[in-house]
Each structure stands twice: as C-alpha cells, then as structure tokens.
Motif scaffolding. Structure first.
Motif: not given
Length: 250
Positions: A93-121
């Motif tokens: 199956x394909x893999x890609x950035x998941x908006x649900x996962x981004x929303x979870x990360x933003x609960x702890x990380x500010x948007x400006x700090x969501x760099x490419x490395x963190x977006x890998x998660x």
C-alpha cells in the motif's frame, strides 16, 4: 471480547541498536506478560536490523502465521526509522503524511516547530488505524493484524494499552507452580514426563537455579483447563513430597 480458540502472536523487534547490544530489549518481556493476561499466546520473537528488505521478509513471514504481530522500534524522526515504509511495502500500500497523525503531533509540538524530521512520524501506510500515544503524541498504527509501536519502553507500553481494546482476546492460561528445592531434575524427570503424557492439555516445565544454598527447581504447569491443571499439579506435588521424604523416585 473473548474467543474460545487459541489466539497467537509474534513480536518483531526492529533496530540495529538491539542487535549490537547497545540497547537492551525490555519490550519483549513486557509484551509477553501483557499478552498472557489477555489470553494470547506469544509464539515467536524475531529481531531484525534497520534494513527494509529484512523487515519486510520477517513481517510477511510472521503475519501469515500468527493472529497478531507486534512490532517495536523504527518509527521515530531520524533517517534510520524505516519501519512504517517497510510495513507499507509488506502490505503493498502507499505511504504518506496522515492528517490525523499531524493533528496528534500538534497537540504537543507547535506548528512552526513541526520540521521535516518530526513530520516523518506522521507518515502512515494507507488504510492503517492510528494507535494513540499518551506520552509523546507521535502515533503508532495498526494495519491488518500488525500493530506497530515505538521502541522506547514507556511509549511502547502506552501504545500497547491503546491497542489492547482492538484485538481479539483468548482464554487466559492458568498456572500452577510446585517448588522442588534441593531435588535434582534427574531424580524426577522420568515421572514428570509420565505426568505430562497423562495430561496432554497441560504443559509441564522444570526450571532449575543454583546458588550456595543448593539446587532450587520450580516445576511450572500451564493450561487453559483449570480442572486438568489441578489434577496434574496434584500428581506433581505428590511426586515431590514423596521424593523429599524418601529420597527415591515413586
């Protein structure tokens, strides 16, 4: 829910740091005990390096053989965190950035700090359900019968709690332990084998340890059938009592 049939599982530990000895695997023991409480039999554990084809091959071998596969490690922000990609490849199956996962990360990380490395998660295989992470928010995921979790023990444990409600549970194995202090295994091995054959629904094992105080053996019996377990345990207790009193096998 509970299922009368035996539910099986495997653990796939992913990471060069485990194989090199740099990091001790604390997760497998925890998972084994956790699954035991859910009535799930852990049947196999494999450890593979951070090599995509190795992860894919192991995952495909395990997921078709067992009811569930629990993976640990390789879902962080660094270049060697390739588990999500390998799982996507295994499932085709394909893999890609998941908006649900981004929303979870933003609960702890500010948007400006969501760099490419963190977006890998936030890269999740298509069709996977997310597994919440109460510790650091970066989610694990479940696709098919595969549960993908972090390698950091405290985070893995939080993910396992979150995933537990989504898996089929079995009938819990009951355990009876008989101490055989200062009695060498060789004195009761033949009789123990006889008892095991008489009670095929019970697994019987002898586990020795040695110290300055002498030999300490524990005989452990396990079964999903409580009555059968107790019948076998009574025979083992009688055997050990007889050996302790008389010094000769029954």
């Amino acid at each position: 829910m509970e299922h009368e049939d035996i539910v099986t599982a495997a653990v796939l530990v992913i990471g060069d740091e485990i194989l090199s000895g740099r990091t001790q695997d604390l997760n497998t023991n925890y998972i084994a005990k956790y699954l035991g409480e859910l009535g799930i039999d852990l049947r196999e554990v494999r450890v593979v390096p951070d090599i995509e084809e190795e992860i894919v091959a192991a995952l495909n071998a395990l997921r078709f053989r067992y009811g569930y596969v629990f993976t640990t490690g390789g879902i962080g922000p660094t270049h060697d965190d390739i588990t999500a990609d390998a799982v996507a490849k295994a499932f085709g199956v394909p893999i890609g950035e998941d908006e649900r996962a981004i929303a979870m990360l933003l609960e702890r990380i500010a948007l400006q700090d969501l760099n490419p490395a963190r977006r890998r998660m936030a890269r999740i295989p298509q069709g996977a359900d997310l597994i919440e992470n109460a510790i650091s928010k970066a989610p694990g995921f479940m696709i098919g019968n595969v549960i993908v979790m972090a390698g950091v023990p405290i985070i893995m444990q939080a993910m396992l709690d979150a995933a537990a409600g989504r898996i089929v549970k079995g009938v819990k194995v009951q355990v009876a332990t008989v101490d055989a202090h200062n009695i060498p295994e060789g004195r009761y091995a033949a009789d123990l084998e006889r008892i095991a054959k008489e009670h095929e629904r019970v697994t019987v094992g002898s586990y020795p340890s040695f110290s300055s105080a002498g030999v300490r053996n524990q005989i452990v019996l396990r079964s999903r059938d409580g009555a059968e377990l107790e019948a076998a345990a009574q025979k083992v207790r009688a055997l050990i009592t007889h050996l302790s009193a008389n010094g000769t096998p029954i």
